[in-house]
Design a protein around this motif. Sequence first.
Motif, PDB file in Angstrom:
ATOM      1  N   VAL A  23       0.845  -1.199   0.000  1.00 42.03           N
ATOM      2  CA  VAL A  23       0.000   0.000   0.000  1.00 42.03           C
ATOM      3  C   VAL A  23       0.881   1.250   0.000  1.00 42.03           C
ATOM      4  O   VAL A  23       0.631   2.196  -0.749  1.00 42.03           O
ATOM      5  N   ARG A  24       1.936   1.255   0.812  1.00 44.85           N
ATOM      6  CA  ARG A  24       2.877   2.396   0.828  1.00 44.85           C
ATOM      7  C   ARG A  24       3.450   2.631  -0.574  1.00 44.85           C
ATOM      8  O   ARG A  24       3.506   3.765  -1.047  1.00 44.85           O
ATOM      9  N   GLU A  25       3.896   1.575  -1.218  1.00 41.08           N
ATOM     10  CA  GLU A  25       4.512   1.719  -2.535  1.00 41.08           C
ATOM     11  C   GLU A  25       3.503   2.218  -3.563  1.00 41.08           C
ATOM     12  O   GLU A  25       3.823   3.065  -4.407  1.00 41.08           O
ATOM     13  N   ALA A  26       2.283   1.728  -3.505  1.00 36.58           N
ATOM     14  CA  ALA A  26       1.251   2.184  -4.452  1.00 36.58           C
ATOM     15  C   ALA A  26       0.982   3.680  -4.287  1.00 36.58           C
ATOM     16  O   ALA A  26       0.895   4.420  -5.271  1.00 36.58           O
ATOM     17  N   TRP A  27       0.859   4.135  -3.034  1.00 32.58           N
ATOM     18  CA  TRP A  27       0.636   5.562  -2.798  1.00 32.58           C
ATOM     19  C   TRP A  27       1.864   6.385  -3.174  1.00 32.58           C
ATOM     20  O   TRP A  27       1.746   7.482  -3.706  1.00 32.58           O
ATOM     21  N   ARG A  28       3.053   5.852  -2.895  1.00 34.11           N
ATOM     22  CA  ARG A  28       4.273   6.579  -3.266  1.00 34.11           C
ATOM     23  C   ARG A  28       4.284   6.822  -4.771  1.00 34.11           C
ATOM     24  O   ARG A  28       4.528   7.945  -5.227  1.00 34.11           O
ATOM     25  N   GLN A  29       3.991   5.782  -5.547  1.00 32.28           N
ATOM     26  CA  GLN A  29       3.980   5.930  -7.003  1.00 32.28           C
ATOM     27  C   GLN A  29       2.870   6.879  -7.455  1.00 32.28           C
ATOM     28  O   GLN A  29       3.095   7.719  -8.326  1.00 32.28           O
ATOM     29  N   MET A  30       1.701   6.734  -6.871  1.00 33.91           N
ATOM     30  CA  MET A  30       0.564   7.553  -7.289  1.00 33.91           C
ATOM     31  C   MET A  30       0.799   9.036  -6.998  1.00 33.91           C
ATOM     32  O   MET A  30       0.439   9.898  -7.803  1.00 33.91           O
ATOM     33  N   LEU A  31       1.401   9.344  -5.860  1.00 36.01           N
ATOM     34  CA  LEU A  31       1.579  10.740  -5.460  1.00 36.01           C
ATOM     35  C   LEU A  31       2.896  11.342  -5.937  1.00 36.01           C
ATOM     36  O   LEU A  31       3.103  12.555  -5.811  1.00 36.01           O
ATOM     37  N   ALA A  32       3.785  10.524  -6.491  1.00 38.19           N
ATOM     38  CA  ALA A  32       5.117  10.990  -6.895  1.00 38.19           C
ATOM     39  C   ALA A  32       5.061  12.093  -7.945  1.00 38.19           C
ATOM     40  O   ALA A  32       5.931  12.956  -7.983  1.00 38.19           O
ATOM     41  N   GLY A  33       4.056  12.080  -8.800  1.00 40.60           N
ATOM     42  CA  GLY A  33       3.939  13.100  -9.829  1.00 40.60           C
ATOM     43  C   GLY A  33       3.626  14.470  -9.274  1.00 40.60           C
ATOM     44  O   GLY A  33       3.801  15.478  -9.954  1.00 40.60           O
ATOM     45  N   GLY A  34       3.147  14.520  -8.038  1.00 43.27           N
ATOM     46  CA  GLY A  34       2.874  15.790  -7.393  1.00 43.27           C
ATOM     47  C   GLY A  34       1.645  16.517  -7.899  1.00 43.27           C
ATOM     48  O   GLY A  34       1.444  17.682  -7.583  1.00 43.27           O
ATOM     49  N   ALA A  35       0.804  15.841  -8.695  1.00 46.20           N
ATOM     50  CA  ALA A  35      -0.409  16.499  -9.202  1.00 46.20           C
ATOM     51  C   ALA A  35      -1.330  16.823  -8.030  1.00 46.20           C
ATOM     52  O   ALA A  35      -1.650  15.955  -7.221  1.00 46.20           O
ATOM     53  N   HIS A  36      -1.708  18.075  -7.930  1.00 46.39           N
ATOM     54  CA  HIS A  36      -2.632  18.486  -6.883  1.00 46.39           C
ATOM     55  C   HIS A  36      -4.051  18.307  -7.400  1.00 46.39           C
ATOM     56  O   HIS A  36      -4.366  18.695  -8.521  1.00 46.39           O
ATOM     57  N   LEU A  37      -4.862  17.690  -6.579  1.00 45.22           N
ATOM     58  CA  LEU A  37      -6.224  17.351  -6.975  1.00 45.22           C
ATOM     59  C   LEU A  37      -7.229  18.168  -6.191  1.00 45.22           C
ATOM     60  O   LEU A  37      -7.014  18.468  -5.014  1.00 45.22           O
ATOM     61  N   GLN A  38      -8.314  18.480  -6.835  1.00 44.20           N
ATOM     62  CA  GLN A  38      -9.454  19.036  -6.129  1.00 44.20           C
ATOM     63  C   GLN A  38     -10.388  17.861  -5.903  1.00 44.20           C
ATOM     64  O   GLN A  38     -10.849  17.229  -6.856  1.00 44.20           O
ATOM     65  N   VAL A  39     -10.612  17.516  -4.657  1.00 46.27           N
ATOM     66  CA  VAL A  39     -11.429  16.353  -4.314  1.00 46.27           C
ATOM     67  C   VAL A  39     -12.644  16.837  -3.535  1.00 46.27           C
ATOM     68  O   VAL A  39     -12.509  17.370  -2.431  1.00 46.27           O
ATOM     69  N   ASP A  40     -13.806  16.675  -4.125  1.00 46.01           N
ATOM     70  CA  ASP A  40     -15.055  17.020  -3.449  1.00 46.01           C
ATOM     71  C   ASP A  40     -15.727  15.719  -3.050  1.00 46.01           C
ATOM     72  O   ASP A  40     -16.011  14.872  -3.909  1.00 46.01           O
ATOM     73  N   VAL A  41     -15.946  15.544  -1.762  1.00 44.73           N
ATOM     74  CA  VAL A  41     -16.573  14.338  -1.237  1.00 44.73           C
ATOM     75  C   VAL A  41     -18.021  14.670  -0.910  1.00 44.73           C
ATOM     76  O   VAL A  41     -18.312  15.702  -0.303  1.00 44.73           O
ATOM     77  N   SER A  42     -18.932  13.787  -1.326  1.00 43.01           N
ATOM     78  CA  SER A  42     -20.348  14.058  -1.095  1.00 43.01           C
ATOM     79  C   SER A  42     -21.104  12.780  -0.747  1.00 43.01           C
ATOM     80  O   SER A  42     -20.583  11.679  -0.900  1.00 43.01           O
ATOM     81  N   GLU A  43     -22.318  12.977  -0.314  1.00 45.39           N
ATOM     82  CA  GLU A  43     -23.285  11.921  -0.029  1.00 45.39           C
ATOM     83  C   GLU A  43     -22.720  10.813   0.858  1.00 45.39           C
ATOM     84  O   GLU A  43     -22.890   9.619   0.581  1.00 45.39           O
ATOM     85  N   ALA A  44     -22.075  11.205   1.933  1.00 49.46           N
ATOM     86  CA  ALA A  44     -21.492  10.224   2.856  1.00 49.46           C
ATOM     87  C   ALA A  44     -22.584   9.419   3.554  1.00 49.46           C
ATOM     88  O   ALA A  44     -23.585   9.966   4.008  1.00 49.46           O
ATOM     89  N   VAL A  45     -22.365   8.130   3.593  1.00 47.61           N
ATOM     90  CA  VAL A  45     -23.174   7.217   4.396  1.00 47.61           C
ATOM     91  C   VAL A  45     -22.198   6.618   5.400  1.00 47.61           C
ATOM     92  O   VAL A  45     -21.216   5.988   5.007  1.00 47.61           O
ATOM     93  N   VAL A  46     -22.442   6.850   6.676  1.00 46.44           N
ATOM     94  CA  VAL A  46     -21.494   6.463   7.720  1.00 46.44           C
ATOM     95  C   VAL A  46     -22.165   5.472   8.657  1.00 46.44           C
ATOM     96  O   VAL A  46     -23.296   5.683   9.097  1.00 46.44           O
ATOM     97  N   SER A  47     -21.445   4.395   8.958  1.00 42.22           N
ATOM     98  CA  SER A  47     -21.931   3.453   9.963  1.00 42.22           C
ATOM     99  C   SER A  47     -20.738   2.962  10.769  1.00 42.22           C
ATOM    100  O   SER A  47     -19.592   3.098  10.346  1.00 42.22           O
ATOM    101  N   GLY A  48     -21.022   2.417  11.924  1.00 42.15           N
ATOM    102  CA  GLY A  48     -19.935   1.905  12.739  1.00 42.15           C
ATOM    103  C   GLY A  48     -20.302   1.858  14.199  1.00 42.15           C
ATOM    104  O   GLY A  48     -21.468   1.971  14.577  1.00 42.15           O
TER     105      GLY A  48
END
Length: 142
Positions: A54-79
């Motif tokens: 998982v560390r290696e996958a994220w390292r590769q994914m974030l290595a390009g340094g592309a900044h993202l606009q992430v809008d999160v919506s319609e959360a359904v939360v349980s726990g």
Amino acid sequence: MKKPIYTSAADAEAAFYDALARADFDAMMSVWSEDDEIACIHPGGPRIVGLQAVREAWRQMLAGGAHLQVDVSEAVVSGNAMVAVHSVFENIRVAGATARSPLIAATNVYIRGALGWRMVMHHASPVPDAADFGDLSPRVVH
């Protein structure tokens, strides 16, 4: 580097999306549990299991340094007091771009431990066009 203590699953989730938006690998990994029983599935990708993978996958994914606009919506939360499951929609756009990626459905699972709340699973998949399912809307697909 000392990891922050997230006092709620919501705090851990906010830190996750902030790290993703800033392409900050260290901040991203501060959200994840350090147990080896973690898993991550990126949209269209394979299932990645274990801390090092998982560390290696994220390292590769974030290595390009592309900044993202992430809008999160319609959360359904349980726990409960120890586990939280968040089902959300992610609308993602690369900073400066006008086109958005397809809508993503994500499931994030957090556990509470001695160091606060940590992510143990992130599964994200593109949401298919509703027209692809014909007249299945009132029925359960699986």
